[in-house]
Design a protein around this motif. Structure first.
Motif, mmCIF file in Angstrom:
data_model
loop_
_atom_site.group_PDB
_atom_site.id
_atom_site.type_symbol
_atom_site.label_atom_id
_atom_site.label_comp_id
_atom_site.label_asym_id
_atom_site.label_seq_id
_atom_site.Cartn_x
_atom_site.Cartn_y
_atom_site.Cartn_z
ATOM 1 N N UNK A 1 -51.341 -118.307 -29.943
ATOM 2 C CA UNK A 1 -51.940 -118.865 -31.155
ATOM 3 C C UNK A 1 -50.941 -119.033 -32.285
ATOM 4 N N UNK A 2 -49.784 -118.458 -32.169
ATOM 5 C CA UNK A 2 -48.803 -118.538 -33.240
ATOM 6 C C UNK A 2 -48.249 -119.946 -33.365
ATOM 7 N N UNK A 3 -48.008 -120.360 -34.575
ATOM 8 C CA UNK A 3 -47.404 -121.653 -34.868
ATOM 9 C C UNK A 3 -46.298 -121.429 -35.885
ATOM 10 N N UNK A 4 -45.357 -122.369 -35.924
ATOM 11 C CA UNK A 4 -44.262 -122.281 -36.885
ATOM 12 C C UNK A 4 -44.817 -122.459 -38.288
ATOM 13 N N UNK A 5 -44.322 -121.665 -39.196
ATOM 14 C CA UNK A 5 -44.717 -121.750 -40.595
ATOM 15 C C UNK A 5 -44.387 -123.140 -41.140
ATOM 16 N N UNK A 6 -45.268 -123.685 -41.987
ATOM 17 C CA UNK A 6 -45.091 -125.032 -42.540
ATOM 18 C C UNK A 6 -43.787 -125.146 -43.324
ATOM 19 N N UNK A 7 -43.417 -124.103 -44.052
ATOM 20 C CA UNK A 7 -42.170 -124.137 -44.831
ATOM 21 C C UNK A 7 -40.965 -124.146 -43.904
ATOM 22 N N UNK A 8 -41.060 -123.385 -42.811
ATOM 23 C CA UNK A 8 -39.958 -123.354 -41.849
ATOM 24 C C UNK A 8 -39.814 -124.711 -41.166
ATOM 25 N N UNK A 9 -40.938 -125.348 -40.882
ATOM 26 C CA UNK A 9 -40.907 -126.663 -40.258
ATOM 27 C C UNK A 9 -40.316 -127.706 -41.214
ATOM 28 N N UNK A 10 -40.671 -127.624 -42.477
ATOM 29 C CA UNK A 10 -40.108 -128.539 -43.474
ATOM 30 C C UNK A 10 -38.606 -128.316 -43.604
ATOM 31 N N UNK B 1 -38.095 -144.180 -32.092
ATOM 32 C CA UNK B 1 -37.289 -143.044 -32.533
ATOM 33 C C UNK B 1 -38.091 -142.152 -33.483
ATOM 34 N N UNK B 2 -38.863 -142.759 -34.380
ATOM 35 C CA UNK B 2 -39.703 -141.968 -35.297
ATOM 36 C C UNK B 2 -40.779 -141.202 -34.533
ATOM 37 N N UNK B 3 -41.383 -141.868 -33.543
ATOM 38 C CA UNK B 3 -42.396 -141.183 -32.722
ATOM 39 C C UNK B 3 -41.795 -140.001 -31.980
ATOM 40 N N UNK B 4 -40.601 -140.194 -31.424
ATOM 41 C CA UNK B 4 -39.945 -139.100 -30.694
ATOM 42 C C UNK B 4 -39.549 -137.969 -31.635
ATOM 43 N N UNK B 5 -39.112 -138.313 -32.838
ATOM 44 C CA UNK B 5 -38.772 -137.287 -33.830
ATOM 45 C C UNK B 5 -40.003 -136.449 -34.165
ATOM 46 N N UNK B 6 -41.120 -137.112 -34.405
ATOM 47 C CA UNK B 6 -42.353 -136.379 -34.715
ATOM 48 C C UNK B 6 -42.781 -135.499 -33.547
ATOM 49 N N UNK B 7 -42.677 -136.028 -32.340
ATOM 50 C CA UNK B 7 -43.071 -135.235 -31.168
ATOM 51 C C UNK B 7 -42.146 -134.032 -30.977
ATOM 52 N N UNK B 8 -40.863 -134.225 -31.237
ATOM 53 C CA UNK B 8 -39.906 -133.120 -31.116
ATOM 54 C C UNK B 8 -40.221 -132.029 -32.140
ATOM 55 N N UNK B 9 -40.503 -132.433 -33.380
ATOM 56 C CA UNK B 9 -40.845 -131.446 -34.407
ATOM 57 C C UNK B 9 -42.199 -130.791 -34.114
ATOM 58 N N UNK B 10 -43.099 -131.543 -33.485
ATOM 59 C CA UNK B 10 -44.384 -130.964 -33.083
ATOM 60 C C UNK B 10 -44.161 -129.874 -32.039
ATOM 61 N N UNK B 11 -43.235 -130.122 -31.124
ATOM 62 C CA UNK B 11 -42.918 -129.092 -30.111
ATOM 63 C C UNK B 11 -42.308 -127.848 -30.770
ATOM 64 N N UNK B 12 -41.482 -128.073 -31.784
ATOM 65 C CA UNK B 12 -40.906 -126.925 -32.504
ATOM 66 C C UNK B 12 -42.000 -126.164 -33.237
ATOM 67 N N UNK B 13 -42.980 -126.881 -33.754
ATOM 68 C CA UNK B 13 -44.097 -126.235 -34.448
ATOM 69 C C UNK B 13 -44.927 -125.397 -33.466
ATOM 70 N N UNK B 14 -45.075 -125.896 -32.233
ATOM 71 C CA UNK B 14 -45.845 -125.169 -31.226
ATOM 72 C C UNK B 14 -45.080 -123.975 -30.657
ATOM 73 N N UNK B 15 -43.756 -123.970 -30.800
ATOM 74 C CA UNK B 15 -42.939 -122.889 -30.217
ATOM 75 C C UNK B 15 -42.106 -122.203 -31.305
ATOM 76 N N UNK B 16 -42.733 -121.325 -32.066
ATOM 77 C CA UNK B 16 -42.005 -120.651 -33.156
ATOM 78 C C UNK B 16 -40.891 -119.742 -32.648
ATOM 79 N N UNK B 17 -40.976 -119.328 -31.395
ATOM 80 C CA UNK B 17 -39.940 -118.438 -30.849
ATOM 81 C C UNK B 17 -38.562 -119.090 -30.854
#
Length: 196
Positions: A7-16, A41-57
């Motif tokens: 259930x953990x997600x990356x903090x919004x500030x950390x993602x920014x 490229x923009x779609x892939x960037x968003x998807x990559x950051x979404x993956x980082x948001x899903x994996x805070x580890x």
């Protein structure tokens, strides 16, 4: 892995912060992978950051930089997207459909032309109409038309000339390419008979 880890997600500030530090470089990298397609490229960037948001580890891994992980994820997403596009049929716009689709045969224009020719022929003198019927609608040569009409060949030629000139005046908007007059645009076959 426990439920709390899932259930953990990356903090919004950390993602920014992640986007601020690596977004521009990652976007440039992805732009190269998509051959300059900015939207992909923009779609892939968003998807990559979404993956980082899903994996805070990933952010807590202790590595000096998270950029290699972001590049790996972005590259894999670009490869997957390219494979998916190759599998599905190519996208086409409406212009491509018009270019490759065979034109449907529409007899409306031909029917209107036949009616116009019939109306214009009625305006001609009987002598001029008879010459045009022989030459253009029955396909007779000048000599054959002269024999059928009982006049000299020179008379057939001059009547044809003046009859065509009168037809052009009676049918504005029609030219040599519209089935009126001599040459390749002249009506042939069944249309000749219909117009007569």
């Amino acid at each position: 892995m426990t439920t709390t880890t899932l259930c953990r997600r990356t903090d919004a500030h950390a993602l920014a912060r992640l986007h601020g530090e690596h977004g521009k470089a990652l976007y440039g990298f992805l732009l190269g992978l998509t051959f300059g397609d900015r939207h992909r490229a923009e779609d892939l960037l968003q998807e990559t950051l979404f993956r980082a948001w899903k994996h805070p580890e990933v952010l807590e891994s202790g590595h000096a930089s998270v950029r290699p992980w972001l590049y790996t994820v972005g590259r894999r997403l670009a490869i997957d997207a390219r494979r998916a596009r190759r599998v599905r049929p190519a996208e086409v716009g409406p212009d491509a459909l018009d270019t490759h689709a065979p034109a449907a045969e529409d007899g409306t224009e031909r029917a209107v032309t036949v009616l116009d020719v019939r109306g214009a022929l009625r305006l001609l003198s009987p002598e001029h109409r008879a010459v045009l019927v022989q030459i253009y609608f029955r396909g007779a040569s000048v000599c054959e038309a002269a024999e059928a009409l009982g006049v000299p060949a020179g008379t057939v030629k001059s009547r044809t000339y003046y009859a065509l000139r009168a037809l052009r005046e009676a049918m504005p908007g029609y030219g040599p390419g519209h089935g009126v007059g001599p040459g390749p645009g002249a009506a042939s076959g069944p249309d000749r008979r219909a117009a007569a």
